[in-house]
Design a protein around this motif. Structure first.
Motif, PDB file in Angstrom:
ATOM      1  N   GLU A 307       0.837  -1.215   0.000  1.00 50.02           N
ATOM      2  CA  GLU A 307       0.000   0.000   0.000  1.00 50.02           C
ATOM      3  C   GLU A 307       0.867   1.259   0.000  1.00 50.02           C
ATOM      4  N   LYS A 311       1.129   4.093  -2.944  1.00 51.79           N
ATOM      5  CA  LYS A 311       0.841   5.510  -2.656  1.00 51.79           C
ATOM      6  C   LYS A 311       2.025   6.388  -3.092  1.00 51.79           C
ATOM      7  N   SER A 345      -6.746   6.288  -7.672  1.00 54.36           N
ATOM      8  CA  SER A 345      -7.363   6.945  -6.525  1.00 54.36           C
ATOM      9  C   SER A 345      -8.766   7.428  -6.879  1.00 54.36           C
TER      10      SER A 345
END
Ligand code: SF4
Length: 363
Positions: A307, A311, A345
């Protein structure tokens, strides 16, 4: 630390010696006690590093050692080359060979996972033992078997496998061999008619750039199309010597790409990764892959979460040129191979929705 400080510990060595790859190789540091007098700020887990080195041996070239920042805790070079207690205390249930490479070898040391290409492990030896290496299982038992027997096995298998058009010469580090032996490997593989492309995987530009010599470049040039993949993980590795090595390869007509590993504390922040990617672009080395650190025994402490990696890359994608962006992937066993790690996103999804007409017009 700098070259002078490290060089001073070799009484009769000259700057000419320093620039000679054989001297670098012969004078590698293999014990923590031999570098104790250098002004290195160790991580707490690196204090008893000699104990760890009995399981995962240490090897550092004087050149790579000289890149350590004297008093920088969290130094990217220290983390990559000095043994750490966590290698033998944490993540011990991880496999030694998570990609199950050892079971994908139709002949000794040749990995055939994908139809059109294969990986020839020509050696188990490297100039520097990178502590995050996914093949650290090799270090304790280097170069098993005879060089010519191994190469002969590769060639016979390639001749019987017309679907293979690309051979990746890797290891270990293939450039550990001298020019003569390397040419025997290249010439042998090139005799196989179906082999169209050769790729070399080597960390030498990062850990011992003096290995890239004019003679070596002349040899490599003869075996084009030949692609060179290296591994820079930190902007601290992008020195003038490294830039010169990459430039020599490029001037010989050999494209140089980079495959980094995402390593906790080394390049897992946006700032560090951006500096690495921009630095690579400045020396015309293409950022190709960013590998998620594999679940290898001895590498637990280097792993980040997927994760946080996604990001970081998502944020960098918004600001960096596409030419500077590697594909962030996880390599998994079997034919599935490298899985791209991406997420879109909610704000990106909303923007795409807003421009739906754009996609409609062109699909
Ligand atoms: S050079 Fe490559 S194979 Fe060798 S120790 Fe480093 S990462 Fe592993």
């Amino acid at each position: 630390m700098n070259k002078k400080i490290v060089l001073s510990s070799f009484k009769n060595a000259s700057s000419k010696d320093w620039g000679d790859w054989r001297w670098q190789l012969q004078n590698r540091f293999t014990k923590i006690s031999s570098i104790k007098h250098f002004p290195i700020k160790y991580f707490p887990n690196q204090i008893n590093a000699d104990k760890i080195a009995s399981v995962y041996p240490m090897a550092v070239t004087p050149y790579y050692l000289s890149l350590i920042q004297e008093d920088a805790s969290g130094d990217a070079i220290t983390a990559q080359c000095i043994p750490d207690m966590r290698e033998i205390t944490l993540g011990q249930k991880y496999p030694e060979d998570p990609l199950e490479e050892d079971s994908k070898m139709p002949v000794p040391k040749l990995i055939h996972r994908y139809t059109d290409r294969c990986l020839a492990l020509v050696t188990e030896v490297c100039a520097v033992h990178c502590r995050h290496c996914n093949r650290k299982r090799f270090w304790a038992k280097p170069n098993s078997g005879n060089f010519k027997t191994r190469l002969g096995g590769f060639i016979r298998y390639l001749e019987k496998s017309p679907q293979i058009r690309e051979v990746i010469i890797s290891g270990g580090d293939p450039l550990i061999y001298d020019d003569e032996k390397l040419e025997i490997i290249l010439a042998g593989i090139k005799t196989v008619q179906n082999v169209e492309i050769i790729r070399i995987g080597s960390r030498m530009p990062a850990v011992m750039p003096m290995r890239i010599t004019k003679t070596l470049c002349r040899i490599l040039k003869r075996y084009r199309p030949l692609w060179f993949n290296t591994q820079f993980n930190s902007p601290a590795e992008l020195t003038a010597d490294a830039a010169r090595a990459c430039n020599m390869l490029q001037e010989a007509g050999i494209p140089v790409s980079n495959q980094s590993v995402l390593i906790k504390g080394v390049n897992d922040s946006e700032d560090k990764m951006r500096a690495l990617l921009y630095g690579l672009q400045k020396i015309s080395v293409r950022p190709y892959y960013l590998f998620h650190c594999e679940p290898v025994k001895g590498c637990w402490h280097f792993r980040t979460s997927i994760e946080s990696g996604i990001k970081m890359m998502e944020n960098l994608r918004r600001e960096c040129s596409g030419l500077a962006l590697p594909q962030y992937v996880a390599d998994i066993p079997g034919k599935a191979g490298k899985i791209p790690l991406v997420s879109i996103s909610s704000s990106t999804k909303a923007q795409m929705h807003k421009y739906q007409y754009f996609f409609d017009n062109f699909t």
